[in-house]
Write an enzyme that holds these catalytic residues in place. Structure first.
Site, PDB file in Angstrom:
ATOM      1  N   ASP A   1       0.860  -1.175   0.000  1.00 32.20           N
ATOM      2  CA  ASP A   1       0.000   0.000   0.000  1.00 32.20           C
ATOM      3  C   ASP A   1       0.904   1.234   0.000  1.00 32.20           C
ATOM      4  O   ASP A   1       2.090   1.153   0.351  1.00 32.20           O
ATOM      5  CB  ASP A   1      -0.883  -0.038   1.250  1.00 32.20           C
TER       6      ASP A   1
ATOM      7  N   ASP B   1      -0.102   5.302   0.796  1.00 32.26           N
ATOM      8  CA  ASP B   1      -0.317   6.282   1.869  1.00 32.26           C
ATOM      9  C   ASP B   1      -0.602   5.577   3.188  1.00 32.26           C
ATOM     10  O   ASP B   1      -1.520   4.754   3.292  1.00 32.26           O
ATOM     11  CB  ASP B   1      -1.469   7.213   1.508  1.00 32.26           C
TER      12      ASP B   1
ATOM     13  N   THR C   1      -2.402   1.398  -4.923  1.00 34.36           N
ATOM     14  CA  THR C   1      -2.888   2.514  -4.118  1.00 34.36           C
ATOM     15  C   THR C   1      -4.214   3.061  -4.645  1.00 34.36           C
ATOM     16  O   THR C   1      -4.365   3.306  -5.840  1.00 34.36           O
ATOM     17  CB  THR C   1      -1.831   3.641  -4.063  1.00 34.36           C
TER      18      THR C   1
END
Length: 406
Positions: free
Chosen positions: A250, A252, A292
């Site tokens: 992932d 953020d 993402t």
């Protein structure tokens, strides 16, 4: 940051006989797809975003297959030489496309090399000696007779030795067909005539001690497909070499701090040990993929160009430590988006597995040994739906978490 690569696709391939009677050598099928496809993917995985194919004989086939396409994050341009110009002449013909520094690769050979490390060595060498004009990747082989060989003085090439049957069975260093060059090299190439980079240009730079070298690690897989024996071998060897586990990450909240719809380069703040974790995975032989959700596009907060710029900055900062991300997938869609183009349900948006499945389909991944690290329920659900192991990141050193996970 190194962003451009040129691939030489103009060889005649005469030693392959009927195989190349109507097909350019780099487009011969290997494991069910053109050899050139494998090369493009291998090149793009190091953050190269612009690839120029220098085509010659049957160049229209190369152009029809690749010109104007975007593959693995890289835009592809095909330049077809008007007549056989040799490796140097082809480079001169494409002079107006060249960036100040660029990678050059042979279109008929493969080496499983760390291009990020190769580029980092180039930056270090150029900082010590700005007159350096070229850097070659070398490979140790048990028999140099078919290739010719290279001799070194320190990290500079001192001589090229021609192919010779008298040296059959002799181990040594050979040119692996991967170069880093400055655009100034075209000034040494006469315009509009056939010229060999290897025999007409590089020896002049070697005499001036302006050609550096990096030797690939012992055991690196190298093959050139130019003779029937190696073309037969590559069909089974290359898929085996290329198949490896993948680390899905992932973005953020896992790789970088989540500033809320993070998209500005100035907000790129790496989580502890994140860059080092990627370098660790690179060294361990894993593909590294980022998946993402980017609903800020659907909400009209930024566009996809901003995402690409942010990711380019990530690759540049990773390159500072010799690391890289192989591919980045993002989903700009959201069912509640304010931008109509992006307002929809999308299986690629986590917790959907679409981004992961797309990467598994496009890359030779060993699924059973692969894993995803993320910080949300959506990440865990996406990994489960795709059939790969998931590990929750709760903060702290991403590197230490990875070390205990692979």
């Amino acid at each position: 940051m190194l962003s451009q690569a040129l691939i030489l696709c103009g060889g005649l391939g005469t030693r392959l006989g009927e195989l190349t009677a109507a097909t350019p050598k780099p487009m011969l099928p290997v494991a069910g797809r053109p050899f050139l496809d494998h090369l493009i993917q291998q090149t793009a995985r190091y953050g190269i975003t612009r690839i120029v194919l220098l085509a010659g004989r049957f160049g229209e086939q190369v152009a029809a297959a690749y010109h104007g396409r975007t593959l693995y994050g890289a835009t592809i341009e095909v330049v077809v030489e008007p007549a056989p110009l040799g490796t140097g002449g082809a480079l001169r013909f494409a002079a107006d496309r060249l960036e100040p520094e660029f990678l050059l690769l042979n279109g008929d050979s493969w080496i499983d090399a760390d291009i990020a490390g190769f580029a980092r060595a180039w930056r270090t060498a150029r900082a010590d000696d700005p007159t350096l004009a070229a850097q070659m990747l070398l490979q140790v082989v048990p028999d140099v007779a078919r290739f010719g060989s290279v001799t070194l003085e320190g990290n500079r090439i001192s001589a090229f030795l021609e192919k010779s049957t008298e040296r059959a069975g002799t181990a040594g260093l050979i040119n692996a067909g991967v170069y880093l060059l400055t655009r100034d090299i075209v000034d040494l190439i006469p315009p509009a005539i056939a010229c060999s980079l290897e025999t007409d240009v590089l020896p002049r730079l070697v005499a001036q001690r302006r050609v550096g070298a990096v030797t690939a690690p012992e055991g690196s897989y190298f093959i050139d497909i130019g003779v029937p024996e190696t073309f037969a071998r590559v069909q089974t060897e290359l898929p085996r070499v290329r198949t490896r586990p993948a680390l899905f990450l992932d973005r953020d909240g896992t790789l970088n701090r989540d500033a809320g719809y993070t998209h500005r380069v100035e907000d790129l703040d790496w989580m502890p040990g994140a860059r080092e974790a990627i370098a660790h995975a690179n060294a361990a032989g894993y593909y590294v993929f980022v998946v993402t959700n980017q609903a800020g596009v659907a909400r009209g907060l930024y566009d996809e160009a901003a995402i690409a710029t942010f990711h380019a900055a990530m690759q540049e900062q990773l390159g500072e430590i010799g690391a890289h991300i192989d591919a980045i997938e993002w989903c700009p869609h959201h069912v509640d988006g304010t931008v109509e183009t992006y307002r929809r349900e999308c299986d690629r948006r986590k917790p959907g597995p679409g981004m992961i499945n797309d990467l598994l389909a496009a890359w030779p991944v060993e699924r059973g040994l692969s894993l995803l690290i993320g910080d949300s329920d959506a990440d865990m659900a996406a990994a489960e739906a795709a059939g790969i192991r998931a590990i929750r990141y709760h903060g702290g050193s991403l590197l230490e978490l990875l070390k205990t996970s692979i």
